[in-house]
Design a protein around this motif. Sequence first.
Motif, PDB file in Angstrom:
ATOM      1  N   ARG A 183       0.825  -1.201   0.000  1.00 33.21           N
ATOM      2  CA  ARG A 183       0.000   0.000   0.000  1.00 33.21           C
ATOM      3  C   ARG A 183       0.867   1.262   0.000  1.00 33.21           C
ATOM      4  O   ARG A 183       0.593   2.222  -0.736  1.00 33.21           O
ATOM      5  N   GLY A 184       1.899   1.284   0.808  1.00 35.49           N
ATOM      6  CA  GLY A 184       2.755   2.458   0.847  1.00 35.49           C
ATOM      7  C   GLY A 184       3.372   2.787  -0.495  1.00 35.49           C
ATOM      8  O   GLY A 184       3.416   3.951  -0.927  1.00 35.49           O
ATOM      9  N   GLU A 185       3.845   1.749  -1.198  1.00 34.34           N
ATOM     10  CA  GLU A 185       4.450   1.967  -2.518  1.00 34.34           C
ATOM     11  C   GLU A 185       3.416   2.487  -3.513  1.00 34.34           C
ATOM     12  O   GLU A 185       3.710   3.371  -4.332  1.00 34.34           O
ATOM     13  N   THR A 215      12.187   1.442   0.739  1.00 34.27           N
ATOM     14  CA  THR A 215      13.304   1.826  -0.135  1.00 34.27           C
ATOM     15  C   THR A 215      13.014   3.053  -0.991  1.00 34.27           C
ATOM     16  O   THR A 215      13.920   3.557  -1.661  1.00 34.27           O
ATOM     17  N   LEU A 216      11.813   3.551  -0.963  1.00 34.81           N
ATOM     18  CA  LEU A 216      11.462   4.699  -1.789  1.00 34.81           C
ATOM     19  C   LEU A 216      11.929   6.002  -1.136  1.00 34.81           C
ATOM     20  O   LEU A 216      12.068   6.080   0.099  1.00 34.81           O
ATOM     21  N   PRO A 217      12.128   7.063  -1.933  1.00 42.44           N
ATOM     22  CA  PRO A 217      12.544   8.344  -1.356  1.00 42.44           C
ATOM     23  C   PRO A 217      11.417   9.077  -0.620  1.00 42.44           C
ATOM     24  O   PRO A 217      11.682  10.059   0.089  1.00 42.44           O
ATOM     25  N   THR A 218      10.193   8.640  -0.782  1.00 44.21           N
ATOM     26  CA  THR A 218       9.073   9.284  -0.103  1.00 44.21           C
ATOM     27  C   THR A 218       9.259   9.173   1.406  1.00 44.21           C
ATOM     28  O   THR A 218       9.447   8.070   1.934  1.00 44.21           O
ATOM     29  N   ALA A 238      16.409   5.197  12.292  1.00 42.70           N
ATOM     30  CA  ALA A 238      15.870   4.044  11.567  1.00 42.70           C
ATOM     31  C   ALA A 238      15.248   4.438  10.239  1.00 42.70           C
ATOM     32  O   ALA A 238      14.898   3.566   9.440  1.00 42.70           O
ATOM     33  N   GLY A 239      15.076   5.752   9.998  1.00 42.00           N
ATOM     34  CA  GLY A 239      14.567   6.204   8.710  1.00 42.00           C
ATOM     35  C   GLY A 239      13.305   7.037   8.760  1.00 42.00           C
ATOM     36  O   GLY A 239      12.834   7.494   7.708  1.00 42.00           O
ATOM     37  N   ALA A 240      12.728   7.241   9.947  1.00 37.13           N
ATOM     38  CA  ALA A 240      11.519   8.070  10.039  1.00 37.13           C
ATOM     39  C   ALA A 240      11.894   9.535   9.883  1.00 37.13           C
ATOM     40  O   ALA A 240      12.919   9.988  10.403  1.00 37.13           O
ATOM     41  N   LYS A 241      11.038  10.284   9.188  1.00 37.74           N
ATOM     42  CA  LYS A 241      11.311  11.718   9.001  1.00 37.74           C
ATOM     43  C   LYS A 241      10.507  12.569   9.971  1.00 37.74           C
ATOM     44  O   LYS A 241      11.010  13.581  10.474  1.00 37.74           O
ATOM     45  N   MET A 242       9.261  12.195  10.221  1.00 37.02           N
ATOM     46  CA  MET A 242       8.442  12.996  11.145  1.00 37.02           C
ATOM     47  C   MET A 242       7.842  12.083  12.208  1.00 37.02           C
ATOM     48  O   MET A 242       7.363  10.991  11.902  1.00 37.02           O
ATOM     49  N   VAL A 243       7.864  12.583  13.454  1.00 36.78           N
ATOM     50  CA  VAL A 243       7.277  11.881  14.590  1.00 36.78           C
ATOM     51  C   VAL A 243       6.126  12.720  15.114  1.00 36.78           C
ATOM     52  O   VAL A 243       6.296  13.910  15.413  1.00 36.78           O
ATOM     53  N   ILE A 244       4.944  12.083  15.229  1.00 35.51           N
ATOM     54  CA  ILE A 244       3.758  12.786  15.732  1.00 35.51           C
ATOM     55  C   ILE A 244       3.402  12.254  17.117  1.00 35.51           C
ATOM     56  O   ILE A 244       3.161  11.048  17.265  1.00 35.51           O
ATOM     57  N   TYR A 245       3.404  13.139  18.098  1.00 33.49           N
ATOM     58  CA  TYR A 245       2.880  12.804  19.427  1.00 33.49           C
ATOM     59  C   TYR A 245       1.427  13.261  19.428  1.00 33.49           C
ATOM     60  O   TYR A 245       1.117  14.417  19.702  1.00 33.49           O
ATOM     61  N   ALA A 246       0.531  12.323  19.101  1.00 38.10           N
ATOM     62  CA  ALA A 246      -0.782  12.707  18.579  1.00 38.10           C
ATOM     63  C   ALA A 246      -1.782  13.194  19.614  1.00 38.10           C
ATOM     64  O   ALA A 246      -2.668  13.982  19.284  1.00 38.10           O
TER      65      ALA A 246
END
Length: 531
Positions: A183-185, A215-218, A238-246
């Motif tokens: 789904r992500g791809e 593996t995608l740049p998204t 580990a590769g996460a760009k944004m962290v949401i403390y919701a």
Amino acid sequence: MTTGTTEARGDHRTTGARQLRDLFARPGTVRIIGAHNPLGARLAERAGFDGVWSSGLEVSASQGVPDTDILTMSELLATATSLAAAVDVPVVADCDAGYGNAHNVMNMIRRYEAAGIAGVSIEDKRFPKVNSFIPGRQELAPIAEFCGKLRAAKAAQTTPDLMVIARIEALIAGWGMDEALRRGEAYAAAGADAVLIHAKGTSPEPVLRFLERWTLPTPVVVVPTTYHTITATELAEAGAKMVIYANHGLRAGIAAVTETFASILRDDRTTGIEDRIAPLSTVFDLQGMPLQKRHEAEFITPYAGRARAVVVPGRPTAPAAGLLAEQSAALRRADIESVSATAGDDAARAPQDVTLLPAQADATGAVLALDDDALSGTVLVSGDVFVEGEPLRRLVAAGGDIAVLVDVSDGPGVERRADALPLTLDSTARGGRRLGGASGSEVLAVAGPEADGEFAGAAAFSAQGFAALRQVAEKRRADGTEGTLADLLTDLLAAGHRVGAVEIGSGWLELRTAQDIARATELFATREGGQ
């Protein structure tokens, strides 16, 4: 700086989305936190978070309803808009499943983008959705259907800056890692600016495995609500760009308020919790009062700096004239906004814009009942006269510490009414014409038939002049003698105070007898008929 501190914010219609893009482009992780009102957003900004998450769960909970698409898009948009208007950091909105099909998504994008929202998150569930942490039904939309929503979202935005985040719920629904990646791809290929991988276990391992296999740049967004032992730094590595403390602001607030309320009921007072709750000064600061005070000083005449007018009791023998509305209108024509009157017989007919003060027996009591912080002056009008706006305007403009209206139409040597206060002026009279000094006329004394004119029932005082008036009023009160405004003027002259005179020949009426009131009524009727 934000509206809640000292500086006005920038234009979020262009800068919010651009800021979010810049945050994603820079090295390091982006940390945002949930809020459901502008106060929470300002607390998030003040704490140092990179942005604010307009949390669907928080907004729903604040309205006392489940997070199951009960609230409409318009309600959630209104909250997100208020957050964006309150802070200078970007706001990312939780838009659930897009509020319907692709048509609804396109409308949503146009509305949120116009409101200055920096980014929107859409989850791949069927509408209406159920909160991801609620056990039971978690229905996913077909991949093709959701990709259509994403393409519609990107087609609807009018600028390239707005970020569309595709939220993957495959792990929440129990469909496994391969489905989540598939789904992500597909979502990235459909144009999503970022994907959000959601999970509800206590271990971060599923999310870490997703990041390892991505593996995608998204860029990838994560929400460590339940797997909270891992740090944002570790997630970024580990590769996460944004962290949401919701939803942590909401949950912290519930705990703190519950404890505070219980403590008040238990202790029967608030002393025990005062050192654990925010002082009012913090509340005022978060509301934006420092900026408002600065604007007030720059653009608005302070209330204490505006001239005020008070209609004080006249002679005790004067009947109620019922002309308070007319006198108030005349004062406002003289550009005096603050008009009050001591409550009297005609209080029931007082206009709504006139402040009624406690009843007083005389002008002395009325003066002593007033506060003394009117920095731009006080105009007093005796209740047993009516004065038109033009003489009052001249009186306000006269300057000096004390000035009074003096009717010089009859000139000296005239037998005046027994209830008149005759005054001698320093102006020069010849052949029915008068000239004052370079700085205007001045009252020299209270006099008899040789007086130049008579007091017309209105006086203006600077802050210093009003202080002098209070002094003579206090002396009368101490002596146990009542006094009209004319009596207080006499006392000021006897005490050696300089009193300026604004000379007039018309524009006022006595209201001290039944005959006076009948004449005034006739004159008003004639004037209104002529108009």
